[in-house]
Design an enzyme around this catalytic site. Structure first.
Site, mmCIF file in Angstrom:
data_model
loop_
_atom_site.group_PDB
_atom_site.id
_atom_site.type_symbol
_atom_site.label_atom_id
_atom_site.label_comp_id
_atom_site.label_asym_id
_atom_site.label_seq_id
_atom_site.Cartn_x
_atom_site.Cartn_y
_atom_site.Cartn_z
ATOM 1 N N ARG A 166 -31.989 82.457 -24.201
ATOM 2 C CA ARG A 166 -32.363 83.231 -24.066
ATOM 3 C C ARG A 166 -32.414 83.984 -26.208
ATOM 4 O O ARG A 166 -32.245 84.947 -25.667
ATOM 5 C CB ARG A 166 -32.427 83.946 -22.847
ATOM 6 C CG ARG A 166 -32.561 83.333 -21.533
ATOM 7 C CD ARG A 166 -32.062 83.815 -20.309
ATOM 8 N NE ARG A 166 -30.912 84.107 -20.364
ATOM 9 C CZ ARG A 166 -30.429 83.524 -19.618
ATOM 10 N NH1 ARG A 166 -30.883 81.799 -19.639
ATOM 11 N NH2 ARG A 166 -28.647 83.215 -19.611
ATOM 12 N N ASN A 177 -23.174 78.954 -39.437
ATOM 13 C CA ASN A 177 -21.684 79.727 -39.441
ATOM 14 C C ASN A 177 -21.752 80.916 -39.837
ATOM 15 O O ASN A 177 -22.768 81.315 -41.099
ATOM 16 C CB ASN A 177 -20.646 78.892 -40.851
ATOM 17 C CG ASN A 177 -20.862 77.757 -40.370
ATOM 18 O OD1 ASN A 177 -21.004 76.160 -41.178
ATOM 19 N ND2 ASN A 177 -19.525 77.033 -39.852
ATOM 20 N N ASP A 236 -19.819 75.384 -50.316
ATOM 21 C CA ASP A 236 -18.911 76.270 -49.880
ATOM 22 C C ASP A 236 -17.699 75.943 -50.295
ATOM 23 O O ASP A 236 -16.395 76.466 -50.295
ATOM 24 C CB ASP A 236 -19.077 77.104 -48.854
ATOM 25 C CG ASP A 236 -18.464 77.961 -48.207
ATOM 26 O OD1 ASP A 236 -18.755 79.123 -49.267
ATOM 27 O OD2 ASP A 236 -18.355 78.164 -47.226
#
Length: 382
Positions: free
Chosen positions: A228, A220, A273
């Site tokens: 790549r 996040n 969180d």
């Protein structure tokens, strides 16, 4: 043995590494004195038997807690605010935590640091402080106020290293803060974590070499894992010394990606969180000037931006078992021993073993619901 105070016994005890049957944890003062077969508890030591089928396990350690009990740390950067947040999370098995300050002005950061300093060593559930910002990428702010995001300036190093007792975690974007700042913080004992960052793979590797050891809510607010452009996620997954927090709420990260992280060489750990609704009653709150609604387990602003979570640690453990297919001991490890190692506290927290602090939870292994908890040997039942 005359100083042994009491024991707690259970059919099943997970000590943080192994599962034991019909055992007792003997507690003296705030420490674990012994882990014994129930029948070997010395005569005269009071024994509390938890209900049949209930497990004893190490208490949960949450390194990213923005709020709880309808209190947001940013709005109440005081000892009373921190204590209210800790009390709300203890109901869900969190016996130790880091109050987490979202990007804020220096005066708020100083108040938050002073509040944490007043409680470390006094309130055993408070391990230090986590500054999530403000040295973040303006391109990856999430719910953080863009006006508060900045680069380090004079006085910031002293502010971030002012906590004399306890642990300080700083989440930053290394491409904004610079590897020199990362190295200085790490050299002063701060745990530096990448988060809300647009760093590429090489920049992340340079930060790791400078002393960065953490990744805040992996996946996040950072570049995605691309073929790549491997970015910070690949750097975290391939670095054995890296610790990455996972928000296992079924909202922030798809279960398949969480399972991928668990197979990485780095060390996974659960974080919540968490925002004010955890252990509270409100269905909405304000953060960084934005109204956040809580619905179906999601905390979102009007434009759909995720703003922290309504997750508690018991829920995170439950989701690891039900959504990710982990065994209960494996999930409990992510909630206890793993964050203890990241914080440098693995010699005193995250295990049920002699000499460790008596932080424990009693939980139903089927519903994964916490029935009681002990912090520094003191019980608090749900």
């Amino acid at each position: 043995m005359s100083g042994w105070r009491h024991a707690v016994a259970a059919d099943t005890v997970f000590d943080g590494a192994a599962v034991h049957r019909d055992m007792a944890v003997v507690i003296e003062s705030d420490r674990i004195a012994a882990l014994l077969p129930r029948r070997d508890v010395p005569a005269g030591v009071p024994v509390r038997d938890v209900p049949a089928g209930i497990w004893l396990a190490p208490g949960f350690i949450d390194i990213q807690v923005n709020g709880g009990g309808d209190v947001l740390f940013n709005d109440t950067p005081s000892p009373e605010g921190i204590a209210a947040i800790a009390a709300a999370h203890r109901r869900f098995g969190t016996t130790a935590l880091l109050p987490t300050l979202i990007s804020a002005a220096p005066e708020t950061m100083r108040a938050a640091g002073a509040a944490a300093a007043a409680l470390v060593g006094v309130h055993p559930g408070i391990l230090g402080i986590h500054y999530e910002g403000p040295f973040l990428s303006p391109d990856r702010p999430g719910v953080h106020d863009p006006a508060a995001i900045r680069r380090p300036g004079p006085g910031d190093f002293a502010l971030l290293t002012s906590l004399r007792r306890g642990v300080t975690v700083v989440t930053l974007a290394p491409e904004q803060a610079g590897t020199g700042f990362v190295a200085a913080l790490a050299g002063a004992g701060v745990k530096v974590s990448l988060g809300h960052s647009a760093a590429n793979y090489d920049e992340t590797r340079a930060a790791l070499a400078a002393g960065l050891t953490g990744f805040t809510h992996l996946f996040n607010a950072m570049p995605p894992l691309l073929s790549r452009a491997p970015g910070p996620i690949a750097a975290a997954l391939e670095e054995p010394g890296a610790y990455y927090g996972l928000i296992a709420d079924g909202v922030h990260v798809a279960p398949a990606m969480l399972r991928l992280a668990l197979r990485g060489l780095g060390q996974a750990m659960l974080v919540t969180d968490a925002m004010p609704p955890v252990g509270g009653a409100a269905s909405e709150f304000i953060v960084c000037g934005k109204r956040v609604a809580v619905q179906d387990g999601r905390c979102t602003t009007a434009d759909g931006t995720l703003a922290g979570s309504a997750l508690d640690m018991a829920g995170a453990v439950r989701n690891c078992v039900r959504l990710l297919g982990l065994s209960l001991p494996a999930a409990l490890h992510l909630a206890g021993a793993a964050p203890a190692r990241f914080l440098g506290l693995a010699d005193r927290l995250g295990r049920l073993a002699p000499g460790y602090r008596a932080d424990m939870v009693a939980l139903d292994p089927v519903e994964i619901r916490v029935l009681a908890s002990w912090v520094a040997g003191e019980a608090d039942e749900d």
